[in-house]
Design an enzyme around this catalytic site. Structure first.
Site, PDB file in Angstrom:
ATOM      1  N   LYS A   1       3.153   3.093  -8.862  1.00  0.00           N
ATOM      2  CA  LYS A   1       4.009   1.881  -9.439  1.00  0.00           C
ATOM      3  C   LYS A   1       4.944   1.160  -8.571  1.00  0.00           C
ATOM      4  O   LYS A   1       6.232   1.807  -8.495  1.00  0.00           O
ATOM      5  CB  LYS A   1       4.759   2.550 -10.677  1.00  0.00           C
ATOM      6  CG  LYS A   1       5.110   1.491 -11.933  1.00  0.00           C
ATOM      7  CD  LYS A   1       5.348   2.127 -13.266  1.00  0.00           C
ATOM      8  CE  LYS A   1       6.299   1.099 -13.922  1.00  0.00           C
ATOM      9  NZ  LYS A   1       5.680  -0.033 -14.456  1.00  0.00           N
TER      10      LYS A   1
HETATM   11  N1  PMP Z   1      -0.059  -1.423 -16.406  1.00  0.00           N
HETATM   12  C1  PMP Z   1       0.906  -2.049 -15.612  1.00  0.00           C
HETATM   13  C2  PMP Z   1       0.401  -2.691 -14.540  1.00  0.00           C
HETATM   14  C3  PMP Z   1       2.075  -1.431 -16.054  1.00  0.00           C
HETATM   15  O1  PMP Z   1       3.167  -2.269 -15.126  1.00  0.00           O
HETATM   16  C4  PMP Z   1       2.396  -0.695 -17.026  1.00  0.00           C
HETATM   17  C5  PMP Z   1       3.964  -0.248 -17.296  1.00  0.00           C
HETATM   18  N2  PMP Z   1       4.279   0.663 -16.535  1.00  0.00           N
HETATM   19  C6  PMP Z   1       1.271  -0.050 -17.728  1.00  0.00           C
HETATM   20  C7  PMP Z   1      -0.026  -0.436 -17.317  1.00  0.00           C
HETATM   21  C8  PMP Z   1       1.603   0.928 -18.974  1.00  0.00           C
HETATM   22  O2  PMP Z   1       2.192   1.986 -18.354  1.00  0.00           O
HETATM   23  P1  PMP Z   1       2.912   3.275 -19.056  1.00  0.00           P
HETATM   24  O3  PMP Z   1       2.469   3.294 -20.325  1.00  0.00           O
HETATM   25  O4  PMP Z   1       3.207   4.255 -18.144  1.00  0.00           O
HETATM   26  O5  PMP Z   1       4.192   2.500 -19.255  1.00  0.00           O
END
Ligand code: PMP
Length: 299
Positions: free
Chosen positions: A155
């Protein structure tokens, strides 16, 4: 959106300080090149009245893995960061909150690795990121970053240039949000959320490889197992999503939100009749500890 005021506290490199008093180096490699990593976490006021950070271990573990993926020095211990986050929430009088840890680089205008990283943990009150109304979504003209060009399982701050471009394009065209394909033309994800579709009683989601493997995505799969809903991770074509009965986005910030239409074509099922709404309710109950996965499985 007011993220902070003069009374807001943050965790900053080992200390809890006022947000308005913290400073960032304007020569930071993160600011210039988008070379940083972050997390999006939520805490909830649970049924018993306590404040609980949902899946805190997984989020702080991913933060560490994201930093490692980018060769960023990372010497923090999750347990301590979690403890610090609870403290910041308390100082800010927050229970239902969004939590944003960010690991950033020192002054460095070169592309060389750093000997040090910095961390900040910010908290604020935030409604579901994509609202609570069913979404009108468009297929983006932007593709998700190619995993051969980026560490897409990380991320990383810089990846969000792609997210912002896609989201802004969708909004400029009158839609609520974008849906991006991967470099092979398969459905990938939203700018800040994963996607699921429902077809003939089965729930499908794009397999890992070209997406950010979301923590909410994993939770949805657990919920489906608990509710005896068949769930399949696979490549999903544009035709498959256009012919689906229903679809939804999921993410920590967005939680679970139904999609009304894709490219102005409505999904066949009314949201109230979908598997998505059952999963959405189970998710709410799970994060607020009204229910746990074990209970779902024995229900
Ligand atoms: N895809 C992207 C590109 C994101 O930015 C996020 C948010 N973090 C997610 C999927 C979903 O991830 P999570 O469920 O861990 O928040």
């Amino acid at each position: 959106m007011n993220y902070y005021n003069d009374d807001t506290f943050i965790y900053w490199n080992g200390e809890i300080v006022k947000a308005s008093e913290a400073k960032i180096d304007l020569y930071s490699q993160t600011l210039h090149y988008g070379f940083g990593v972050f997390e999006g976490v939520r805490s909830y006021k649970t049924a018993s009245g306590k404040t609980k950070i949902f899946k805190e271990d997984q989020h702080f573990e991913r933060l560490k893995n994201s930093a490692h993926a980018l060769n960023m020095p990372y010497n923090w211990v999750s347990e301590e960061l979690i403890k610090a986050t609870y403290e910041v929430l308390k100082k800010n009088n927050l229970s239902d909150a969004y939590i944003r840890p960010l690991v950033y680089s020192p002054a460095n205008m070169s592309f060389n690795p750093n000997l040090q990283s910095f961390i900040v943990i910010e908290t604020w009150e935030m409604q579901p990121f994509l609202g609570e109304k069913l979404l009108r979504v468009m297929t983006s003209s932007f593709e998700r970053p190619n995993p051969k060009g980026f560490k897409i399982e990380a991320k990383a701050t810089g990846h969000y240039v792609n997210s912002i471009l896609a989201s802004q394009e969708a909004k400029a065209k009158g839609f609520d949000e974008a849906l991006l394909k991967d470099m092979n033309g398969f459905i990938a994800e939203a700018p800040g959320a994963n996607v699921f579709i429902e077809t003939n009683g089965v729930v499908y989601t794009p397999e890992c490889g070209n997406i950010l493997p979301g923590i909410t995505r994993a939770t949805v799969i657990e919920i489906c197992d608990g509710l005896d809903i068949p769930v399949v991770e696979k490549q999903i074509s544009e035709d498959e999503i256009h012919n689906a009965d229903s679809a939804f986005f999921c993410g920590t910030a967005a939680e679970i939100i139904g999609i009304e239409s894709l490219d102005n074509i409505s999904f066949k099922k009314h949201w109230n009749d979908t598997l998505g709404i059952q999963i959405q309710k189970a998710y709410k109950n799970l994060v607020t500890e009204k229910e746990n996965i074990k209970k779902l499985q024995t229900a």
